[in-house]
Design an enzyme around this catalytic site. Structure first.
Site, mmCIF file in Angstrom:
data_model
loop_
_atom_site.group_PDB
_atom_site.id
_atom_site.type_symbol
_atom_site.label_atom_id
_atom_site.label_comp_id
_atom_site.label_asym_id
_atom_site.label_seq_id
_atom_site.Cartn_x
_atom_site.Cartn_y
_atom_site.Cartn_z
ATOM 1 N N GLY A 10 -32.014 -33.189 -27.604
ATOM 2 C CA GLY A 10 -32.817 -32.099 -27.037
ATOM 3 C C GLY A 10 -32.698 -30.870 -27.912
ATOM 4 N N ALA A 11 -33.837 -30.221 -28.166
ATOM 5 C CA ALA A 11 -33.855 -29.082 -29.084
ATOM 6 C C ALA A 11 -34.434 -27.838 -28.430
ATOM 7 C CB ALA A 11 -34.635 -29.434 -30.344
ATOM 8 N N ALA A 14 -30.678 -24.603 -25.266
ATOM 9 C CA ALA A 14 -29.305 -25.083 -25.116
ATOM 10 C C ALA A 14 -28.918 -25.984 -26.288
ATOM 11 C CB ALA A 14 -29.145 -25.829 -23.788
ATOM 12 N N GLY A 15 -29.780 -26.939 -26.604
ATOM 13 C CA GLY A 15 -29.463 -27.890 -27.665
ATOM 14 C C GLY A 15 -29.276 -27.208 -29.006
ATOM 15 N N PHE A 116 -34.707 -7.912 -11.227
ATOM 16 C CA PHE A 116 -35.006 -9.313 -10.978
ATOM 17 C C PHE A 116 -34.469 -9.709 -9.611
ATOM 18 C CE2 PHE A 116 -36.218 -13.282 -13.331
ATOM 19 C CZ PHE A 116 -37.249 -12.727 -14.071
ATOM 20 N N ASP A 210 -34.971 -37.251 -18.661
ATOM 21 C CA ASP A 210 -34.453 -38.348 -19.504
ATOM 22 C C ASP A 210 -32.924 -38.383 -19.559
ATOM 23 O OD1 ASP A 210 -37.155 -38.332 -20.012
ATOM 24 O OD2 ASP A 210 -36.973 -37.699 -22.093
ATOM 25 N N GLN A 229 -35.242 -26.241 -7.037
ATOM 26 C CA GLN A 229 -35.782 -24.907 -6.782
ATOM 27 C C GLN A 229 -37.307 -24.879 -6.780
ATOM 28 O OE1 GLN A 229 -35.234 -21.421 -9.706
ATOM 29 N NE2 GLN A 229 -34.097 -20.798 -7.875
ATOM 30 N N HIS A 231 -40.238 -22.316 -7.161
ATOM 31 C CA HIS A 231 -40.488 -20.935 -7.608
ATOM 32 C C HIS A 231 -41.579 -20.333 -6.728
ATOM 33 C CE1 HIS A 231 -41.540 -17.525 -10.124
ATOM 34 N NE2 HIS A 231 -40.457 -17.765 -10.858
ATOM 35 N N LEU A 241 -46.538 -21.151 -14.065
ATOM 36 C CA LEU A 241 -45.607 -20.152 -13.552
ATOM 37 C C LEU A 241 -46.118 -18.737 -13.827
ATOM 38 C CD1 LEU A 241 -42.578 -19.467 -12.726
ATOM 39 C CD2 LEU A 241 -42.097 -19.575 -15.154
ATOM 40 N N THR A 243 -44.323 -15.084 -13.827
ATOM 41 C CA THR A 243 -42.924 -14.661 -13.829
ATOM 42 C C THR A 243 -42.496 -13.818 -12.632
ATOM 43 O OG1 THR A 243 -41.228 -13.468 -15.050
ATOM 44 C CG2 THR A 243 -43.456 -12.612 -15.231
ATOM 45 N N GLU A 244 -41.226 -14.017 -12.254
ATOM 46 C CA GLU A 244 -40.576 -13.161 -11.267
ATOM 47 C C GLU A 244 -40.520 -11.727 -11.789
ATOM 48 O OE1 GLU A 244 -37.205 -15.006 -9.373
ATOM 49 O OE2 GLU A 244 -35.993 -13.224 -9.691
ATOM 50 N N ARG A 280 -34.987 -16.763 -4.686
ATOM 51 C CA ARG A 280 -36.208 -17.565 -4.745
ATOM 52 C C ARG A 280 -36.372 -18.502 -3.551
ATOM 53 N NH1 ARG A 280 -36.313 -19.033 -11.243
ATOM 54 N NH2 ARG A 280 -37.013 -16.963 -11.879
ATOM 55 N N HIS A 344 -39.783 -26.057 -9.753
ATOM 56 C CA HIS A 344 -39.573 -25.277 -10.956
ATOM 57 C C HIS A 344 -38.308 -25.661 -11.709
ATOM 58 C CE1 HIS A 344 -39.748 -21.886 -13.619
ATOM 59 N NE2 HIS A 344 -38.635 -21.350 -13.161
ATOM 60 N N GLU A 377 -30.246 -27.240 -18.362
ATOM 61 C CA GLU A 377 -30.718 -27.648 -17.039
ATOM 62 C C GLU A 377 -30.303 -29.062 -16.665
ATOM 63 O OE1 GLU A 377 -34.854 -26.792 -16.303
ATOM 64 O OE2 GLU A 377 -34.830 -27.785 -14.353
ATOM 65 N N ARG A 388 -30.564 -21.073 -7.928
ATOM 66 C CA ARG A 388 -30.326 -20.310 -9.150
ATOM 67 C C ARG A 388 -31.038 -18.968 -9.073
ATOM 68 N NH1 ARG A 388 -33.300 -19.383 -13.509
ATOM 69 N NH2 ARG A 388 -34.834 -21.051 -13.182
ATOM 70 N N SER A 393 -30.904 -18.796 -16.039
ATOM 71 C CA SER A 393 -30.986 -20.095 -16.720
ATOM 72 C C SER A 393 -30.958 -19.923 -18.233
ATOM 73 C CB SER A 393 -32.234 -20.865 -16.296
ATOM 74 O OG SER A 393 -33.394 -20.109 -16.559
#
Lengths: 574, 324
Positions: A10-11, A14-15, A116, A210, A229, A231, A241, A243-244, A280, A344, A377, A388, A393
């Protein structure tokens, strides 16, 4: 055979963060990803990234951020993990800024913040409403600079676990359909969530769970998978989406009567004090109640940005202005836009410790798979518990990405080299050949996926009951049987997406099953998980995590205690 | 509404060359081209190859040519293209090799991005906290960061197309709009300490001066990045930084001087003035083009425009504005 010390799957944000940190340890790192890195779903995060950055005169502190997160999680988050994410947030923001992120500034040229949901103080750093994209692209720049090896458009078909240790993956080069065994001393899953298990969803088409399923099949337990969650503000037309951050900047939520319904006392679930900036789960439930009670507009409520002014929208909310224009035909400067709650994010995932290890090194009794890490995630480090907070995130991806990268780097230096057979690759090859050779029985994976997604939304959605969940599980069993005979039309080798989506559906069905069963097992209401038949939070019985283990007969459920450090559970009100 | 999608198909595994296949369907009014393509892939033809992911113009996967111009399929509504019973032509992006159907090999695109050293390069010790910079600077850069790397601008870049048609190997072609917009993002960043080096490199042949102002990249960019405007801003910055010893600056100056002197463009001296009068190596290859132009009556010796005086006034006032 291809071979690396650390293989990151995964890129997304996080990855890539894992890869950068692991590479700094001087070990051989590669990233494998089914799409080009900048196509990853981290892009979709709009509103920002939280941190209580120490600033003169600011009353904010990491403890305040941590308490908000604990409360947001409805006390299900592990407080050790929450303390870490909040304490390490500030330095991460500074590091991102130094990498080149073009964060909005205040009038003095210092980093600016916006409000937020669920936050006591404004502590969300942002780049307009494209924060995720701005971060992902900068992280990709860093990976280019570090010249990291990336297997682009390769799809992992299995994890290889031998003697209880993860030793690599089998992966398909999508451009040729050829399978490869890639040996690695550590495999770090950063594959994102499982949003496409539900239909509609804010998530991109690639978000198919996956890594979550593959880890589960390989023997790693999944934690709190019932925590999905919704949203509060997604477009009706395509589930996109909004945004919040819009509410952070002051937008209202209105019902058909033009009332800011969250302030109405008629319902115990509403949020008279935090209003549009409540957590949320609270807002999504309130919206659904309004819609169900006939106070909605065409299955939606309204997001009203008009009073924010054109300048602010142009500077800080340009993307959602475009999205609403393109997909809902609404100019948010002039009209309120119809929105509804939509799937979400999944709080649950692969159980890990606070260094991303998906195996139990501290005698907690939960097993796992040595050599396997998870972050972002797909992981459940459990900083989010039952709900969350927005803008936590992105923070998780960098804080825990760095920690997991560091730990994996150390781990592989000590890990012995093992011989690896190509048996798993042969298994996968024959599994794939079998799918390709299936006779056409008229069924299609797309039809089955749609059925699964719509069923999950209606039966494992915002409001759940025993009856609905049992029904869902029954249907999932039928779908799994049916899946075994679903054919594909495309028999080719070059970018055979027909085959790829078929394999993804198999993985999603596992996720669906674990989500439904975990939801059935949790007989209380907490955060995003709301049971009409158990409407109260039950700390006595359920201040604990659900754990799902793979067995050939289906998931086996267990529980783990919640880690509490300094915040005892109390009533949660917004 | 009834609509037909005429899709360019290509499968290297078959012995067939590229061909067009028409899919007809009853498309709801809200349908985008991507919705229609997904519908085809899921319901009627699982062999159709395309990339897509986010469905909301954020991931940049689904750039393709729709009715001849590069667009994001997810952002293009069918109803905006054609009436009931109409046809929409869908082809892969241009200027890049096709791998299968609507999937192109984006390697040339990414190679160009990589060529501009696309990462921030500050010098000296990092500050303990954030760099203190004006919000306006960050806002300007955020406009460039809005780029989702979809490749639409590179697909429809006419300079690149002409180079490829001339047989220039792809790795020798110019940087093209996306990479230059990316470069702008660093040159314009007050935190970066390599602006001069970057501008110098970008002023070389194949860089900022190769753009011909055709506006196509601005036209097709689905995110309002306006790459050509960024390229022009880079030119300004390069000239202001004194990086003028290059064909591009000389060309611009020759243009300017000719307009000021004659009120119109003197094409005969434009090329020698750009590359240098004694630069035989670069002048010689231009000769055949010059002769062909002369033969076709497209080259005239310098002659003054009728309202030359007025034009000079305009140029002077612009010069003055520039100085200020």
């Amino acid at each position: 055979m291809l071979e690396h010390d650390v293989l990151v799957v995964g890129a997304g944000l996080a990855g890539l963060r894992v890869a950068i940190e692991a590479q700094k340890q001087g070990v051989d790192v590669a990233v494998i990803t089914k799409v080009h890195p900048v196509r990853s779903h981290s892009n979709a995060a709009q509103g920002g990234i939280n941190a209580a950055l120490e600033q003169e005169g600011s009353p904010d502190s990491w403890e305040a951020h941590a308490f908000d997160t604990v409360k947001g999680s409805d006390y299900l988050g592990d407080q050790d993990a929450i303390e870490i994410i909040c304490r390490e947030a500030g330095p991460e923001i500074i590091e991102l800024e130094h990498m080149g992120v073009v964060f909005n500034r205040d009038e003095t040229g210092h980093l600016g913040v916006r409000a937020f949901g669920g936050a006591t103080y404004s502590r969300t750093f942002f780049v307009g409403d494209i924060t995720g994209q701005a971060l992902l692209h900068v992280m990709y720049e860093q990976v280019l600079k570090a010249n990291t090896r990336i297997y682009e458009e390769w799809f992992v078909t299995s994890l290889i676990v031998e003697d209880g240790v993860c030793r690599g993956v089998v992966a398909m080069d999508l451009a040729t359909r050829r399978l490869h065994t890639i040996k690695a001393k550590a495999v770090v899953l950063a594959t994102g969530g499982a949003g496409r298990v539900f239909e509609p969803s804010t998530n991109a088409l690639i978000v198919t769970g996956d890594g979550i399923s593959q880890a589960y099949r390989a023997g790693a337990p999944l934690m709190d998978m019932e925590m999905v969650q919704f949203h509060p503000t997604t477009l009706k037309q395509n589930g996109a989406l909004l945004t919040e951050g819009a509410r952070g900047e002051g937008a209202y939520l209105l019902n058909a009567e033009g009332e800011r319904f969250l302030g109405n006392e008629r319902n115990q679930f509403y949020a008279p004090s935090k209003m549009e900036l409540a957590a949320r789960d609270v807002i999504s439930r309130a919206e659904q109640i309004e819609i169900d009670a006939g106070r909605g507009v065409d299955g939606c409520v309204l997001l009203d940005c008009r009073h924010l002014g054109e300048d602010l929208i142009r500077e800080r909310l340009w993307q959602i202005w475009e999205l609403a224009m393109d997909f809902a035909n609404v100019d948010i400067m002039k009209d309120p836009v119809p929105i509804r709650p939509g799937v979400h994010y999944i709080m649950g995932g692969i159980k890990t410790d606070v260094d991303g290890r998906a195996w139990d090194v501290n005698g907690g009794g939960w097993g796992g798979v040595k050599g396997l890490f998870a972050v972002g995630e797909c992981a459940c480090i459990n900083a989010h518990g039952a709900n969350r907070l927005g803008a936590n995130s992105l923070l998780e991806t960098v804080v825990y990405g760095r920690r997991a990268g560091l730990t994996a780097g150390f781990y592989v230096k000590e890990a012995p080299t093992a011989l690896l057979s190509e048996a798993k690759m042969a298994d996968d090859e024959s599994r794939i050949k079998e799918i390709i050779s299936r006779p056409d029985n008229g069924d299609r994976w797309a039809a089955l996926r749609l059925e699964m997604g719509e069923m999950m939304n209606s039966q494992v959605g915002i409001f759940r009951t025993k009856e609905n969940l049992e029904g869902a599980l029954e249907k999932i069993q039928e779908m799994k049987l049916r899946y075994r005979h679903v054919p594909i039309q495309n028999k080719g080798n070059i970018f055979n997406t027909d085959l790829q989506f078929h394999l993804e559906l198999g993985l999603m069905l596992d996720c669906a099953e674990v989500i439904a069963l975990s939801a059935l097992s949790r007989e209380e209401s907490r955060g995003a998980h709301y049971r009409l038949d158990f409407p109260a939070r039950d700390d006595e019985k359920w201040l604990k995590h659900t754990m799902a283990y793979y067995t050939p007969e289906g998931p086996e459920m267990d529980t783990l205690p919640v880690t509490i450090t300094q915040w005892e559970p109390t009533e949660r009100k917004y | 509404m009834q609509v037909s999608l005429r899709v360019r198909r290509f499968d290297p595994e078959s012995n067939q060359g590229p061909y067009y296949q028409t899919y007809s369907m009853d498309a709801p009014d809200y349908y985008t081209v991507l919705d229609a393509l997904i519908h085809i892939r899921e319901e009627t033809d699982g062999t159709l190859g395309l990339r897509c992911s986010c469905r909301s113009a954020i991931c940049g996967s689904c750039a393709m040519r729709i009715d001849g111009h590069a667009k994001l399929a997810c952002k293009t509504k069918i109803i905006d293209l054609t009436a009931d019973g109409g046809e929409v032509t869908v082809e892969p992006v241009g200027n890049m090799p096709v791998v299968k159907d609507l999937i192109a090999d984006m390697k040339p695109f990414w190679d160009k991005i990589r060529a501009v050293d696309p990462w921030l390069q500050p010098e000296g010790p990092e500050p303990e906290r954030e760099y203190v910079v004006p919000n306006e600077a960050m806002q300007d850069l955020a406009g460039a960061m809005n780029c989702i790397m979809c490749g639409a601008c590179v697909s429809d870049c006419t300079v690149l197309e002409a180079e490829l048609n001339r047989g220039v190997p792809v790795e020798k072609t110019w940087l093209a709009p996306a990479a230059l917009a990316k470069a702008y993002r660093f040159v314009g960043d007050p935190r970066d300490d390599h602006q001069y080096d970057r501008l110098e490199k970008l002023s070389d042949s194949g860089g900022i001066w190769d753009c011909t102002h055709c506006f196509e990249c601005i036209e097709v960019c689905p995110k309002g990045v306006a790459p050509m405007d960024r390229i022009m801003a880079l030119r300004d910055k390069a000239v202001s930084a004194g990086i003028t010893n290059n064909n591009g600056t000389r060309h611009a100056k020759a243009f300017h001087d000719s307009i000021k002197a004659y009120g119109r463009l003197d094409e005969v001296t434009l090329v020698p003035k750009s590359v240098g009068f004694f630069n035989i190596r670069e002048l010689l290859p231009q000769m055949p083009t010059g002769l062909r132009m002369l033969k076709a009556g497209k080259l005239r010796l310098p002659h003054k425009a009728e309202n030359k005086k007025k034009i000079k006034q305009i140029v002077d006032s612009l010069d003055k504005e520039q100085m200020e």
